[in-house]
Design an enzyme around this catalytic site. Structure first.
Site, PDB file in Angstrom:
ATOM      1  N   ASP A   1      -0.027  12.601  -1.329  1.00 25.22           N
ATOM      2  CA  ASP A   1       0.271  13.966  -0.886  1.00 25.22           C
ATOM      3  C   ASP A   1       1.244  14.688  -1.803  1.00 25.22           C
ATOM      4  O   ASP A   1       1.378  15.911  -1.728  1.00 25.22           O
ATOM      5  CB  ASP A   1       0.852  13.913   0.531  1.00 25.22           C
ATOM      6  CG  ASP A   1      -0.187  13.425   1.510  1.00 25.22           C
ATOM      7  OD1 ASP A   1      -0.011  12.336   2.080  1.00 25.22           O
ATOM      8  OD2 ASP A   1      -1.223  14.101   1.649  1.00 25.22           O
TER       9      ASP A   1
ATOM     10  N   HIS B   1       5.297   4.983   1.507  1.00 26.51           N
ATOM     11  CA  HIS B   1       4.005   4.666   2.118  1.00 26.51           C
ATOM     12  C   HIS B   1       4.150   3.341   2.848  1.00 26.51           C
ATOM     13  O   HIS B   1       4.814   2.435   2.369  1.00 26.51           O
ATOM     14  CB  HIS B   1       2.919   4.540   1.038  1.00 26.51           C
ATOM     15  CG  HIS B   1       1.536   4.612   1.582  1.00 26.51           C
ATOM     16  ND1 HIS B   1       0.913   3.544   2.176  1.00 26.51           N
ATOM     17  CD2 HIS B   1       0.659   5.648   1.655  1.00 26.51           C
ATOM     18  CE1 HIS B   1      -0.293   3.900   2.578  1.00 26.51           C
ATOM     19  NE2 HIS B   1      -0.472   5.173   2.273  1.00 26.51           N
TER      20      HIS B   1
HETATM   21  C1  SDX Z   1      -0.366   9.508   4.094  1.00 21.87           C
HETATM   22  O1  SDX Z   1      -1.573   5.127   6.113  1.00 21.87           O
HETATM   23  C2  SDX Z   1      -2.101   5.742   5.134  1.00 21.87           C
HETATM   24  O2  SDX Z   1      -2.888   5.187   4.373  1.00 21.87           O
HETATM   25  C3  SDX Z   1      -1.702   7.197   4.988  1.00 21.87           C
HETATM   26  C4  SDX Z   1      -2.325   7.964   3.821  1.00 21.87           C
HETATM   27  C5  SDX Z   1      -3.810   8.035   3.946  1.00 21.87           C
HETATM   28  O3  SDX Z   1      -4.470   8.226   2.928  1.00 21.87           O
HETATM   29  O4  SDX Z   1      -4.310   8.033   5.111  1.00 21.87           O
HETATM   30  O5  SDX Z   1      -1.981   7.321   2.601  1.00 21.87           O
HETATM   31  C6  SDX Z   1      -1.820   9.406   3.774  1.00 21.87           C
HETATM   32  O6  SDX Z   1      -0.047   9.707   5.236  1.00 21.87           O
HETATM   33  C7  SDX Z   1       0.644   9.285   3.002  1.00 21.87           C
HETATM   34  C8  SDX Z   1       2.118   9.373   3.531  1.00 21.87           C
HETATM   35  C9  SDX Z   1       2.486  10.858   3.623  1.00 21.87           C
HETATM   36  N1  SDX Z   1       3.792  11.021   4.306  1.00 21.87           N
HETATM   37  C10 SDX Z   1       4.878  11.435   3.613  1.00 21.87           C
HETATM   38  O7  SDX Z   1       4.926  11.620   2.395  1.00 21.87           O
HETATM   39  C11 SDX Z   1       6.098  11.696   4.514  1.00 21.87           C
HETATM   40  C12 SDX Z   1       7.342  11.049   3.895  1.00 21.87           C
HETATM   41  N2  SDX Z   1       7.191   9.580   3.969  1.00 21.87           N
HETATM   42  C13 SDX Z   1       7.825   8.893   5.064  1.00 21.87           C
HETATM   43  O8  SDX Z   1       7.829   9.599   6.266  1.00 21.87           O
HETATM   44  C14 SDX Z   1       7.435   7.409   5.117  1.00 21.87           C
HETATM   45  O9  SDX Z   1       7.547   6.927   3.854  1.00 21.87           O
HETATM   46  C15 SDX Z   1       6.104   6.997   5.699  1.00 21.87           C
HETATM   47  C16 SDX Z   1       5.864   7.578   7.038  1.00 21.87           C
HETATM   48  C17 SDX Z   1       4.996   7.387   4.778  1.00 21.87           C
HETATM   49  C18 SDX Z   1       6.107   5.473   5.808  1.00 21.87           C
HETATM   50  O10 SDX Z   1       7.045   5.150   6.765  1.00 21.87           O
HETATM   51  P1  SDX Z   1       7.357   3.621   7.104  1.00 21.87           P
HETATM   52  O11 SDX Z   1       6.410   2.691   6.452  1.00 21.87           O
HETATM   53  O12 SDX Z   1       7.543   3.512   8.576  1.00 21.87           O
HETATM   54  O13 SDX Z   1       8.695   3.419   6.321  1.00 21.87           O
HETATM   55  P2  SDX Z   1      10.067   3.274   7.028  1.00 21.87           P
HETATM   56  O14 SDX Z   1      10.286   4.443   7.922  1.00 21.87           O
HETATM   57  O15 SDX Z   1      10.145   1.902   7.595  1.00 21.87           O
HETATM   58  O16 SDX Z   1      11.046   3.441   5.785  1.00 21.87           O
HETATM   59  C19 SDX Z   1      11.608   2.298   5.154  1.00 21.87           C
HETATM   60  C20 SDX Z   1      12.916   2.804   4.577  1.00 21.87           C
HETATM   61  C21 SDX Z   1      13.814   3.490   5.616  1.00 21.87           C
HETATM   62  O17 SDX Z   1      15.146   3.407   5.151  1.00 21.87           O
HETATM   63  P3  SDX Z   1      16.091   2.201   5.783  1.00 21.87           P
HETATM   64  O18 SDX Z   1      16.041   2.372   7.299  1.00 21.87           O
HETATM   65  O19 SDX Z   1      15.438   0.885   5.326  1.00 21.87           O
HETATM   66  O20 SDX Z   1      17.448   2.426   5.197  1.00 21.87           O
HETATM   67  O21 SDX Z   1      12.638   3.825   3.587  1.00 21.87           O
HETATM   68  C22 SDX Z   1      13.179   5.066   4.023  1.00 21.87           C
HETATM   69  C23 SDX Z   1      13.423   4.956   5.502  1.00 21.87           C
HETATM   70  O22 SDX Z   1      14.490   5.820   5.931  1.00 21.87           O
HETATM   71  N3  SDX Z   1      12.197   6.086   3.705  1.00 21.87           N
HETATM   72  C24 SDX Z   1      12.467   7.274   3.182  1.00 21.87           C
HETATM   73  C25 SDX Z   1      11.233   7.885   2.968  1.00 21.87           C
HETATM   74  N4  SDX Z   1      10.254   7.077   3.398  1.00 21.87           N
HETATM   75  C26 SDX Z   1      10.853   5.955   3.853  1.00 21.87           C
HETATM   76  N5  SDX Z   1      13.651   7.859   2.866  1.00 21.87           N
HETATM   77  C27 SDX Z   1      13.558   9.102   2.322  1.00 21.87           C
HETATM   78  N6  SDX Z   1      12.397   9.759   2.084  1.00 21.87           N
HETATM   79  C28 SDX Z   1      11.230   9.178   2.406  1.00 21.87           C
HETATM   80  N7  SDX Z   1      10.075   9.822   2.181  1.00 21.87           N
END
Ligand code: SDX
Length: 431
Positions: free
Chosen positions: A365, A308
């Protein structure tokens, strides 16, 4: 008011800009940089807005480190345990919990606005029977704008409140019609002898030939899920509604833009993607393969339902839903194999350094889809259910923006990295 400031210094020119710092009720203070471009000729740069406050708001407060979520100051766990979705929607919009008279009037008003124009039903016929429900929802919500455009003055507070009631009241009707159309079933008019959530289930699942009795387990489960999804600060979809609304767009058109944004699996579409992922995993023995893919930088696979932007601790909503999921499956005597896989996936992910070091916890989710699954809600309807609940937050945030005296159209700038200026070359002279 600012009681302190920061100085930004351009070390090339020595020019300095003193920026006021504003403190909120809780959370990080903000640096007011509105004079940055005028004084130093520079923009800030913050892809994804991770360190940017785009507005001030009194509706929801999140503390990502502590895993705190407050709506108008009330902790989400207390609202989840003691309130109703309609009461929470009243709270988000009015800022205070209603007394009994106000709550009765609110419930009555929402019932009175539950119908949609008869011509709106024709919009569904334009979609393929198997169109993704979020594609349909974005379309029909925008279509509602056509029935309330010339009669809505967004600068009239009474028109804004009427719009809020219409949005909240009509979403169950609009969403249920998507399921009915895709299932080849006749549309069902609201039955105002039923409360909001039972009426929604009635419009979704009743049969013309049989009396409808709501599943007694489903109603409290949906009330909980809708409360937990009602608002969540400046998420991508809420920010979209605000940006669209800042252009003075029709509020239903702005909400439609929010629906379109929520559809993405990085956002609200994750609840559907979690079930698809758990189905693909199939058995706990396959989990390690998916964990490996999630870590592989060359693979764009991400573990759906984990991570998140704000929560670097357990999503407080996920904690509540996890327990509710357990209780529901137990009460329905469902030994959902998918739930077992989900529990094992959670256990492994929370022990794995990749997830621990990046503070990737299960989010709202991760579990909501399992509850919808247990209630026989089709997977493709999960995100429309999210949108139904979040419509209260979207319209509350839209109302707050328009009533803010400083409100102006949102228009971010950019870092241009394109071609230098060059003259047009006639096609005959091109290589
Ligand atoms: C919702 O904003 C809100 O409040 C949203 C929400 C709401 O109520 O409205 O809470 C609802 O959208 C919840 C989120 C649902 N999405 C998912 O579950 C999809 C999977 N999650 C990811 O796509 C991700 O975690 C996000 C999109 C939720 C957040 O992305 P960020 O903040 O841009 O994080 P990032 O891409 O900067 O990741 C940081 C690191 C990265 O690795 P490095 O580059 O540092 O090595 O964490 C990794 C990412 O690759 N990473 C993940 C991951 N999420 C982040 N790696 C594997 N699996 C994941 N799910």
């Amino acid at each position: 008011m600012a009681n302190r400031s920061v100085i930004i210094t351009d070390q090339t020119t020595g020019k300095q800009l003193e920026c006021p710092v504003y403190e909120g009720q809780y959370g990080a203070p903000v640096i007011d940089i509105k004079n940055l471009y005028k004084e130093l000729g520079m923009f800030t740069f913050d892809i994804g807005y991770a360190s940017t406050a785009a507005c001030r708001s009194a509706i929801t407060y999140l503390d990502g480190e502590e895993g705190v979520l407050l709506h108008r100051g009330y902790p989400i766990d207390q609202l989840a345990e003691k309130s109703s979705f309609l009461e929470v929607s009243y709270l988000l919009i009015h800022g205070e919990l209603p007394n009994q008279t106000q709550l009765d009037e609110w419930n009555h008003a929402i019932k009175m606005h539950g119908m949609t124009h008869e011509h709106l039903s024709r919009f569904y016929q334009g979609y393929r029977y198997d169109a993704h429900p979020m594609s349909v929802l974005a379309g029909v919500v925008a279509a509602v704008a056509s029935f309330y455009h010339s009669s809505t003055d967004i600068y009239n507070p009474e028109h804004r409140m009427l719009t809020a009631r219409r949005v909240i009241a009509k979403m169950p009707n609009l969403v249920s019609k998507i399921y009915r159309y895709g299932s080849g079933l006749p549309f069902v008019y609201p039955d105002n002898s039923r409360d909001y959530i039972e009426n929604f289930m009635y419009m979704m699942f009743s049969w013309p030939t049989e009396p409808y009795v709501a599943n007694p387990v489903a109603l409290p489960a949906l009330n909980l899920l809708f409360i937990l999804h009602a608002d969540h600060e400046q998420s991508a979809s809420t920010s979209t509604v605000r940006l669209a609304g800042s252009a003075e767009s029709n509020p239903f058109a702005a909400v439609s833009a929010g629906v379109a944004t929520l559809w993405g699996k990085a956002h609200g579409g994750a609840n559907e993607a979690v079930i698809d992922m758990l189905t693909e995993i199939g058995d706990a023995k396959n989990i390690h393969k998916f964990i490996a893919r999630a870590k592989d930088k060359d693979d764009n696979f991400r573990l759906m339902g984990f991570g998140h932007r704000v929560y670097k601790n357990y999503d407080p909503r996920a904690k509540i839903i996890r327990q509710a999921c357990h209780d529901l499956l137990e009460s329905m005597n469902l030994n959902q194999p998918m739930f077992e896989v989900a529990m094992e996936l959670e256990r492994i992910a929370l022990e794995d350094d990749y997830f621990i070091s990046r503070k990737l916890y299960p989010n709202v989710d991760f579990y909501s889809g399992l509850i919808y699954q247990a209630l026989n809600i089709p997977t493709s309807m999960f995100t429309p259910m999210f949108a139904l609940a979040r419509a209260s937050g979207w319209i509350a945030q839209w109302m707050e923006m328009l009533s803010d005296g400083d409100f102006r159209i949102g228009r971010p700038r950019q870092l241009y990295i394109g071609a230098q200026r060059r003259d047009y070359v006639p096609v005959a002279q091109r290589g």
